[in-house]
Motif scaffolding. Structure first.
Motif, PDB file in Angstrom:
ATOM      1  N   ARG A   1      13.357   7.224   5.016  1.00 34.78           N
ATOM      2  CA  ARG A   1      14.265   8.350   4.786  1.00 34.78           C
ATOM      3  C   ARG A   1      13.425   9.271   3.778  1.00 34.78           C
ATOM      4  O   ARG A   1      14.185  10.395   3.770  1.00 34.78           O
ATOM      5  N   LYS A   2      12.991   8.754   2.958  1.00 29.92           N
ATOM      6  CA  LYS A   2      11.886   9.250   2.068  1.00 29.92           C
ATOM      7  C   LYS A   2      11.644  10.768   2.563  1.00 29.92           C
ATOM      8  O   LYS A   2      11.148  11.726   2.662  1.00 29.92           O
TER       9      LYS A   2
ATOM     10  N   GLY B   1       2.564   6.091  -2.377  1.00 33.49           N
ATOM     11  CA  GLY B   1       4.502   6.710  -2.596  1.00 33.49           C
ATOM     12  C   GLY B   1       4.960   6.812  -3.255  1.00 33.49           C
ATOM     13  O   GLY B   1       5.450   8.043  -3.938  1.00 33.49           O
ATOM     14  N   GLY B   2       3.952   5.909  -4.679  1.00 32.26           N
ATOM     15  CA  GLY B   2       5.270   6.621  -5.895  1.00 32.26           C
ATOM     16  C   GLY B   2       4.639   7.664  -6.507  1.00 32.26           C
ATOM     17  O   GLY B   2       4.647   8.070  -7.509  1.00 32.26           O
ATOM     18  N   HIS B   3       3.371   7.859  -6.115  1.00 29.89           N
ATOM     19  CA  HIS B   3       2.580   9.236  -6.898  1.00 29.89           C
ATOM     20  C   HIS B   3       3.089  10.638  -5.819  1.00 29.89           C
ATOM     21  O   HIS B   3       3.067  10.901  -5.156  1.00 29.89           O
ATOM     22  N   ARG B   4       3.584  11.394  -6.679  1.00 33.75           N
ATOM     23  CA  ARG B   4       4.593  12.630  -6.571  1.00 33.75           C
ATOM     24  C   ARG B   4       3.363  13.176  -5.520  1.00 33.75           C
ATOM     25  O   ARG B   4       4.284  14.145  -4.608  1.00 33.75           O
ATOM     26  N   ALA B   5       2.012  13.521  -5.472  1.00 36.68           N
ATOM     27  CA  ALA B   5       1.046  14.303  -4.407  1.00 36.68           C
ATOM     28  C   ALA B   5       1.055  13.938  -3.367  1.00 36.68           C
ATOM     29  O   ALA B   5       0.258  14.357  -2.669  1.00 36.68           O
ATOM     30  N   TYR B   6       1.327  12.333  -3.333  1.00 39.38           N
ATOM     31  CA  TYR B   6       1.015  11.422  -2.168  1.00 39.38           C
ATOM     32  C   TYR B   6       1.482  12.593  -1.012  1.00 39.38           C
ATOM     33  O   TYR B   6       0.683  12.896   0.074  1.00 39.38           O
ATOM     34  N   LEU B   7       2.986  12.460  -0.486  1.00 36.28           N
ATOM     35  CA  LEU B   7       3.307  12.725   0.725  1.00 36.28           C
ATOM     36  C   LEU B   7       2.825  14.474   0.620  1.00 36.28           C
ATOM     37  O   LEU B   7       2.630  15.238   1.769  1.00 36.28           O
ATOM     38  N   SER B   8       2.709  14.771  -0.223  1.00 34.55           N
ATOM     39  CA  SER B   8       2.737  16.466   0.345  1.00 34.55           C
ATOM     40  C   SER B   8       1.232  17.559   0.234  1.00 34.55           C
ATOM     41  O   SER B   8       0.913  17.911   1.365  1.00 34.55           O
ATOM     42  N   THR B   9       0.436  15.661   0.158  1.00 34.37           N
ATOM     43  CA  THR B   9      -1.127  15.903  -0.206  1.00 34.37           C
ATOM     44  C   THR B   9      -1.379  15.536   1.438  1.00 34.37           C
ATOM     45  O   THR B   9      -2.275  16.309   2.376  1.00 34.37           O
ATOM     46  N   MET B  10      -0.239  14.981   2.116  1.00 30.23           N
ATOM     47  CA  MET B  10      -0.469  14.119   3.250  1.00 30.23           C
ATOM     48  C   MET B  10      -0.047  14.991   4.193  1.00 30.23           C
ATOM     49  O   MET B  10      -1.074  15.922   4.783  1.00 30.23           O
ATOM     50  N   MET B  11       0.902  15.868   3.853  1.00 38.00           N
ATOM     51  CA  MET B  11       1.734  16.960   4.530  1.00 38.00           C
ATOM     52  C   MET B  11       0.349  17.845   4.880  1.00 38.00           C
ATOM     53  O   MET B  11       0.541  19.549   5.038  1.00 38.00           O
ATOM     54  N   SER B  12      -0.066  17.937   3.498  1.00 37.93           N
ATOM     55  CA  SER B  12      -1.438  19.581   3.602  1.00 37.93           C
ATOM     56  C   SER B  12      -1.908  19.840   4.600  1.00 37.93           C
ATOM     57  O   SER B  12      -2.937  20.508   5.325  1.00 37.93           O
ATOM     58  N   ILE B  13      -2.230  18.077   4.639  1.00 35.69           N
ATOM     59  CA  ILE B  13      -4.081  18.203   5.954  1.00 35.69           C
ATOM     60  C   ILE B  13      -2.956  18.543   7.169  1.00 35.69           C
ATOM     61  O   ILE B  13      -3.454  19.197   8.350  1.00 35.69           O
ATOM     62  N   LEU B  14      -1.757  18.434   7.450  1.00 36.16           N
ATOM     63  CA  LEU B  14      -1.226  18.416   8.786  1.00 36.16           C
ATOM     64  C   LEU B  14      -1.199  19.750   9.241  1.00 36.16           C
ATOM     65  O   LEU B  14      -0.972  20.253  10.271  1.00 36.16           O
ATOM     66  N   LEU B  15      -1.164  20.550   7.442  1.00 33.29           N
ATOM     67  CA  LEU B  15      -0.827  22.018   8.226  1.00 33.29           C
ATOM     68  C   LEU B  15      -2.016  23.194   8.406  1.00 33.29           C
ATOM     69  O   LEU B  15      -2.457  23.905   7.885  1.00 33.29           O
ATOM     70  N   CYS B  16      -3.448  22.302   8.113  1.00 36.76           N
ATOM     71  CA  CYS B  16      -4.800  22.485   8.122  1.00 36.76           C
ATOM     72  C   CYS B  16      -4.986  23.225   9.424  1.00 36.76           C
ATOM     73  O   CYS B  16      -5.134  22.589  10.600  1.00 36.76           O
ATOM     74  N   GLU B  17      -5.728  24.049   9.372  1.00 30.67           N
ATOM     75  CA  GLU B  17      -5.837  24.632  11.054  1.00 30.67           C
ATOM     76  C   GLU B  17      -7.161  24.097  11.385  1.00 30.67           C
ATOM     77  O   GLU B  17      -7.552  24.867  11.512  1.00 30.67           O
ATOM     78  N   SER B  18      -6.900  24.023  13.245  1.00 31.48           N
ATOM     79  CA  SER B  18      -7.778  23.103  13.840  1.00 31.48           C
ATOM     80  C   SER B  18      -8.396  25.306  14.452  1.00 31.48           C
ATOM     81  O   SER B  18      -7.380  26.271  14.883  1.00 31.48           O
ATOM     82  N   THR B  19      -9.321  25.274  15.013  1.00 27.06           N
ATOM     83  CA  THR B  19     -10.170  25.919  15.319  1.00 27.06           C
ATOM     84  C   THR B  19     -10.268  26.133  17.120  1.00 27.06           C
ATOM     85  O   THR B  19     -10.528  26.894  17.708  1.00 27.06           O
TER      86      THR B  19
ATOM     87  N   GLY C   1       0.399  -1.473  -0.219  1.00 27.59           N
ATOM     88  CA  GLY C   1      -0.034  -0.248   0.229  1.00 27.59           C
ATOM     89  C   GLY C   1       0.751   1.462   0.174  1.00 27.59           C
ATOM     90  O   GLY C   1       0.882   2.139  -1.090  1.00 27.59           O
ATOM     91  N   HIS C   2       1.166   1.195   1.453  1.00 26.13           N
ATOM     92  CA  HIS C   2       2.593   2.227   0.930  1.00 26.13           C
ATOM     93  C   HIS C   2       3.541   2.684   0.003  1.00 26.13           C
ATOM     94  O   HIS C   2       3.384   3.828  -0.726  1.00 26.13           O
ATOM     95  N   THR C   3       4.299   1.707  -0.730  1.00 26.34           N
ATOM     96  CA  THR C   3       5.142   1.461  -1.829  1.00 26.34           C
ATOM     97  C   THR C   3       4.538   2.227  -3.192  1.00 26.34           C
ATOM     98  O   THR C   3       5.129   2.836  -3.120  1.00 26.34           O
ATOM     99  N   SER C   4       3.120   1.713  -2.709  1.00 27.34           N
ATOM    100  CA  SER C   4       2.714   1.855  -4.389  1.00 27.34           C
ATOM    101  C   SER C   4       1.930   3.315  -3.955  1.00 27.34           C
ATOM    102  O   SER C   4       1.888   4.095  -5.386  1.00 27.34           O
TER     103      SER C   4
END
Length: 274
Positions: A256-257, A214-232, A209-212
């Motif tokens: 490492r990736k 993670g091969g999409h270039r937007a996968y990790l960056s999209t996960m990161m964008s949720i982490l940056l989502c501001e909570s009220t 699952g993760h390997t496949s």
């Protein structure tokens, strides 16, 4: 049965994306009445949605000529699929419902209807909505149904991921990209994000699952964008989404990736502060 929209605590894997009892958008809807208007079938009026059968639900969604009719079919699917019987979900997946629902997301994300689409009879919805059925409602309910059918056995989950995973992931990442700016104002987009993250969590539990993904270039960056989502606030359900993303990333095998993803460490730190 109607559904009332409410933000509920994000719970995996039994979170009910459409609410515990009812759901109202622009007034109550009767699935039975809309089913009769869509399919001209009245023999099921005294039965539960589950009694209608998978074949009818599949045909209802596939043959719908408008977004409004499609949403009615999705309501029926949600009623039928909202259970935790793995064997039954395995059977649901064998009907091809996951592929059909993926096609609904493609259609909903399209700016206009393509004549070559598998839903070739679909009538475009002027203005993006009809009778209160919006694009975000259609997407949120489609993802709810997709999440429910993937409460299946590990074997069936693996087969589904191998069949549609590479096609479904970009669609889900696009949904998150669209939804995040509106997640605090629009309940449908919030629900859509919840169900995307749950599906990704299911897929990430698989050996490949993760390997496949993670091969999409937007996968990790999209996960990161949720982490940056501001909570009220501390009680904001956004925090539950963030926690689930952290859980997903904690099982990512290529550490490492992860460390090389620009801004990820800052995003994790920011999420911890929230």
């Amino acid at each position: 049965t109607h559904y009332a929209i409410s933000r509920q605590k994000y719970k995996h894997p039994t979170y009910r994306a459409m609410g515990d009892n009812d759901h109202v958008v622009g007034g109550p809807r009767s699935s039975f009445a809309r089913m009769e208007g869509t399919l001209s079938i009245t023999d099921y009026s005294g039965k539960s949605v589950a009694d209608w059968g998978l074949e009818l639900i599949l045909r209802w969604i596939k043959d719908a000529e408008t977004r409004c009719a499609r949403v009615s079919g999705l309501d029926a699917a949600i009623d039928a699929f909202d259970h935790n019987d793995e064997a039954e979900h395995d059977r649901e997946l064998r009907t091809g419902i996951a592929e059909l629902l993926s096609g609904v997301i493609v259609l909903a994300l399209s700016s206009d209807d393509d004549e070559d689409d598998i839903f070739s009879t679909t009538v475009p919805d002027p203005g993006g909505a009809e009778d209160g059925a919006t694009v975000e409602e259609e997407i949120a309910k489609t993802l709810s149904a997709l999440e429910m059918i993937h409460r299946c056995s590990t074997k069936a989950l693996q087969q589904s991921f191998d069949t549609i995973g590479t096609e479904l992931l970009p669609l889900m990442l696009e949904v998150i990209e669209i939804a995040l700016p509106l997640i605090h104002e629009n309940e449908w987009w919030f629900m859509a994000c919840c169900n995307v993250i749950k599906i990704i969590a299911y897929f990430s539990s698989l050996g490949n699952g993760h390997t496949s993904m993670g091969g999409h270039r937007a996968y990790l960056s999209t996960m990161m964008s949720i982490l940056l989502c501001e909570s009220t606030s501390q009680d904001d359900e956004i925090n539950d989404l963030i926690s689930e993303v952290l859980n997903i990333l904690s099982t990512y095998p290529r550490k490492r990736k992860l460390s090389r993803v620009y801004g990820l460490c800052i995003a994790v730190y920011s999420a911890a502060l929230n």
